[in-house]
Design a protein around this motif. Structure first.
Motif, PDB file in Angstrom:
ATOM      1  N   GLU A   5      32.104  11.700   9.164  1.00  0.00           N
ATOM      2  CA  GLU A   5      32.812  12.106  10.382  1.00  0.00           C
ATOM      3  C   GLU A   5      31.858  12.326  11.546  1.00  0.00           C
ATOM      4  N   LEU A   6      32.347  12.021  12.728  1.00  0.00           N
ATOM      5  CA  LEU A   6      31.734  12.437  13.981  1.00  0.00           C
ATOM      6  C   LEU A   6      32.631  13.539  14.511  1.00  0.00           C
ATOM      7  N   ARG A   7      32.037  14.663  14.847  1.00  0.00           N
ATOM      8  CA  ARG A   7      32.813  15.787  15.370  1.00  0.00           C
ATOM      9  C   ARG A   7      32.369  16.092  16.796  1.00  0.00           C
ATOM     10  N   VAL A   8      33.343  16.385  17.632  1.00  0.00           N
ATOM     11  CA  VAL A   8      33.074  16.702  19.034  1.00  0.00           C
ATOM     12  C   VAL A   8      33.744  18.039  19.329  1.00  0.00           C
ATOM     13  N   TYR A   9      32.913  19.043  19.601  1.00  0.00           N
ATOM     14  CA  TYR A   9      33.425  20.385  19.868  1.00  0.00           C
ATOM     15  C   TYR A   9      33.500  20.616  21.368  1.00  0.00           C
ATOM     16  N   HIS A  10      34.659  21.105  21.827  1.00  0.00           N
ATOM     17  CA  HIS A  10      34.904  21.408  23.241  1.00  0.00           C
ATOM     18  C   HIS A  10      34.992  22.930  23.379  1.00  0.00           C
ATOM     19  N   GLU A  65      38.288  20.915  18.670  1.00  0.00           N
ATOM     20  CA  GLU A  65      37.340  19.960  18.108  1.00  0.00           C
ATOM     21  C   GLU A  65      38.060  18.657  17.780  1.00  0.00           C
ATOM     22  N   ASP A  66      37.464  17.537  18.177  1.00  0.00           N
ATOM     23  CA  ASP A  66      37.966  16.215  17.797  1.00  0.00           C
ATOM     24  C   ASP A  66      37.175  15.747  16.589  1.00  0.00           C
ATOM     25  N   ILE A  67      37.855  15.138  15.630  1.00  0.00           N
ATOM     26  CA  ILE A  67      37.202  14.624  14.434  1.00  0.00           C
ATOM     27  C   ILE A  67      37.510  13.139  14.326  1.00  0.00           C
ATOM     28  N   HIS A  68      36.453  12.341  14.272  1.00  0.00           N
ATOM     29  CA  HIS A  68      36.572  10.888  14.150  1.00  0.00           C
ATOM     30  C   HIS A  68      36.033  10.494  12.780  1.00  0.00           C
ATOM     31  N   LYS A 110      30.180  19.289  25.974  1.00  0.00           N
ATOM     32  CA  LYS A 110      30.657  19.104  24.602  1.00  0.00           C
ATOM     33  C   LYS A 110      29.480  19.042  23.644  1.00  0.00           C
ATOM     34  N   LEU A 111      29.727  19.462  22.420  1.00  0.00           N
ATOM     35  CA  LEU A 111      28.730  19.373  21.362  1.00  0.00           C
ATOM     36  C   LEU A 111      29.144  18.284  20.385  1.00  0.00           C
ATOM     37  N   TYR A 112      28.278  17.309  20.205  1.00  0.00           N
ATOM     38  CA  TYR A 112      28.507  16.219  19.256  1.00  0.00           C
ATOM     39  C   TYR A 112      27.646  16.481  18.027  1.00  0.00           C
ATOM     40  N   TRP A 113      28.207  16.244  16.853  1.00  0.00           N
ATOM     41  CA  TRP A 113      27.424  16.318  15.621  1.00  0.00           C
ATOM     42  C   TRP A 113      28.118  15.506  14.550  1.00  0.00           C
TER      43      TRP A 113
END
Length: 50
Positions: free
Chosen positions: A24-29, A35-38, A14-17
């Motif tokens: 936001e914290l974004r996690v790309y799968h 992509e998850d967005i927190h 996964k890519l975190y940025w």
């Protein structure tokens, strides 16, 4: 808006940025193409999984 501090998690694949201005914290799968967005109340400067 402002992508910063990318971190590739080799184990999880996964890519975190962070998007500082959008708070936001974004996690790309890439395997799933999703992509998850927190969202947070304050700006996030960096995030690295532990």
């Amino acid at each position: 808006m402002l992508g910063e501090v990318p971190h590739w998690d080799l184990v999880e694949g996964k890519l975190y940025w962070v998007d500082i201005d959008s708070r936001e914290l974004r996690v790309y799968h890439p395997a799933a193409g999703s992509e998850d967005i927190h969202s947070f109340d304050q700006r996030v400067g960096a995030a690295v999984p532990d």
